[in-house]
Design a protein around this motif. Structure first.
Motif, mmCIF file in Angstrom:
data_model
loop_
_atom_site.group_PDB
_atom_site.id
_atom_site.type_symbol
_atom_site.label_atom_id
_atom_site.label_comp_id
_atom_site.label_asym_id
_atom_site.label_seq_id
_atom_site.Cartn_x
_atom_site.Cartn_y
_atom_site.Cartn_z
ATOM 1 N N GLU A 48 28.084 5.802 -2.709
ATOM 2 C CA GLU A 48 28.459 5.798 -4.120
ATOM 3 C C GLU A 48 29.043 4.436 -4.478
ATOM 4 O OE1 GLU A 48 31.208 8.949 -4.825
ATOM 5 O OE2 GLU A 48 29.949 10.489 -3.907
ATOM 6 N N ILE A 49 28.477 3.816 -5.519
ATOM 7 C CA ILE A 49 29.010 2.571 -6.075
ATOM 8 C C ILE A 49 29.503 2.885 -7.481
ATOM 9 C CG2 ILE A 49 28.508 0.183 -6.720
ATOM 10 C CD1 ILE A 49 26.191 0.230 -4.717
ATOM 11 N N ASP A 50 30.784 2.662 -7.737
ATOM 12 C CA ASP A 50 31.380 3.042 -9.015
ATOM 13 C C ASP A 50 31.123 2.035 -10.132
ATOM 14 O OD1 ASP A 50 32.427 5.235 -7.678
ATOM 15 O OD2 ASP A 50 34.360 4.271 -7.308
ATOM 16 N N ASP A 51 30.913 0.758 -9.775
ATOM 17 C CA ASP A 51 30.714 -0.282 -10.785
ATOM 18 C C ASP A 51 29.515 0.057 -11.673
ATOM 19 O OD1 ASP A 51 32.768 -1.563 -9.493
ATOM 20 O OD2 ASP A 51 31.491 -3.004 -8.451
ATOM 21 N N ALA A 52 29.713 -0.067 -12.978
ATOM 22 C CA ALA A 52 28.650 0.278 -13.928
ATOM 23 C C ALA A 52 27.455 -0.684 -13.822
ATOM 24 C CB ALA A 52 29.213 0.265 -15.342
ATOM 25 N N PRO A 53 26.233 -0.155 -13.908
ATOM 26 C CA PRO A 53 25.924 1.279 -13.913
ATOM 27 C C PRO A 53 26.063 1.849 -12.508
ATOM 28 C CG PRO A 53 23.888 0.006 -13.933
ATOM 29 C CD PRO A 53 25.007 -0.984 -14.036
ATOM 30 N N ALA A 54 26.810 2.943 -12.395
ATOM 31 C CA ALA A 54 27.106 3.543 -11.099
ATOM 32 C C ALA A 54 25.816 3.887 -10.352
ATOM 33 C CB ALA A 54 27.945 4.799 -11.289
ATOM 34 N N VAL A 55 25.863 3.761 -9.020
ATOM 35 C CA VAL A 55 24.715 4.077 -8.170
ATOM 36 C C VAL A 55 25.124 5.142 -7.158
ATOM 37 C CG1 VAL A 55 23.022 3.185 -6.514
ATOM 38 C CG2 VAL A 55 23.808 1.726 -8.392
ATOM 39 N N VAL A 56 24.325 6.182 -7.031
ATOM 40 C CA VAL A 56 24.495 7.191 -5.988
ATOM 41 C C VAL A 56 23.209 7.202 -5.166
ATOM 42 C CG1 VAL A 56 24.886 9.612 -5.432
ATOM 43 C CG2 VAL A 56 26.051 8.579 -7.394
ATOM 44 N N ALA A 77 20.328 7.645 -7.897
ATOM 45 C CA ALA A 77 20.676 7.902 -9.291
ATOM 46 C C ALA A 77 21.406 6.667 -9.793
ATOM 47 C CB ALA A 77 21.565 9.135 -9.417
ATOM 48 N N VAL A 78 21.124 6.268 -11.028
ATOM 49 C CA VAL A 78 21.744 5.079 -11.616
ATOM 50 C C VAL A 78 22.333 5.465 -12.969
ATOM 51 C CG1 VAL A 78 21.386 2.711 -12.410
ATOM 52 C CG2 VAL A 78 20.093 3.564 -10.439
ATOM 53 N N GLY A 79 23.594 5.112 -13.175
ATOM 54 C CA GLY A 79 24.243 5.442 -14.438
ATOM 55 C C GLY A 79 24.360 6.929 -14.681
ATOM 56 N N GLY A 80 24.453 7.700 -13.610
ATOM 57 C CA GLY A 80 24.618 9.141 -13.733
ATOM 58 C C GLY A 80 23.330 9.904 -13.957
#
Length: 239
Positions: A48-56, A77-80
């Motif tokens: 999980e990367i929290d920096d926008a846009p978030a990446v899972v 997943a990018v940006g939720g």
């Protein structure tokens, strides 16, 4: 009797080294490495990367007893929102990718290989560390160059997933003892240099366990990224 001889599980903390958010948490990763009785390995991670846009990102890579990648699954997943998922397979002559993405749609790739693939990059930090096993330690400290495939040319692995070829250099600095959140370890220090990606990748230092598992202990990326990674938990189970 289980088909697994050893399982290593753990977690990695992602932090920033930018001056305005020094040591702030910016993500996390949990991983599991299973060593099977036939010598093959399966390395799985949730990132999980929290920096926008978030990446899972969820990845699962299988390697044979000779440490060569055989297949890999990647979902991002990018940006939720779902971005794409793909399955990769490798044999002596070809790499294949079958994926579905929200940008490219349905993708089917065939990439010819001149020799069996030595490494596949799926952008999990634990996988970056394991790729350091490419380096021939019998040659001592120095720099060696390798060909590998990636699931994305984006530095955060936030595109695709699709096949992308790169050349990179790995420098081996040497061994040292280091202290991380998860404890004190004997470490091998490597540096990734000269990565052939569309956007120049800053130098990338990694400290990994000084054994055959190459578990990430600490890492730091310089340049515009200014990010750091540290092993925060570590468990070994013998089966």
């Amino acid at each position: 009797m289980t088909g697994i001889t050893r399982s290593i599980t753990g977690s990695i903390q992602y932090t920033s080294k930018q001056s305005h958010r020094l040591d702030a948490e910016r993500g996390r990763e949990s991983f599991r490495l299973d060593v099977h009785r036939d010598g093959s390995r399966v390395l799985a991670a949730h990132c999980e990367i929290d920096d926008a846009p978030a990446v899972v990102r969820d990845v699962n890579l299988r390697l044979d007893a000779g440490n060569r990648p055989q297949e890999c699954f990647v979902r991002i997943a990018v940006g939720g929102q779902f971005r794409g998922s793909g399955w990769f397979a490798f044999n002596a002559n070809e790499a294949q990718c079958e994926s579905t993405t929200t940008v490219e749609g349905r993708v089917s790739q065939r990439f010819p290989l001149q020799a069996p693939l030595l490494a596949f990059g799926n952008h999990a930090i634990i996988n970056d560390a394991y790729a350091m096993s490419l380096y021939d330690l019998t040659q001592g400290p120095g720099k060696q160059t390798f060909f590998m495939l990636l699931s994305s040319p984006d530095h955060r692995g936030a595109t695709g997933p699709m096949i992308f070829p790169v050349q990179l250099a790995i420098e081996y600095v040497g061994e040292e003892d280091i202290e991380v959140i998860a404890g004190r370890f004997r470490a091998r220090h490597f540096r990734i240099l000269d990565v052939g990606m569309p956007e120049e990748h800053p130098d990338y230092d990694l400290w990994v366990t000084a054994d055959e598992h190459y578990i990430l202990l600490r890492a730091a990326v310089t340049g515009y990224m200014q990010t750091a990674y540290e092993l925060s938990s570590y468990t070994v189970v013998e089966h």
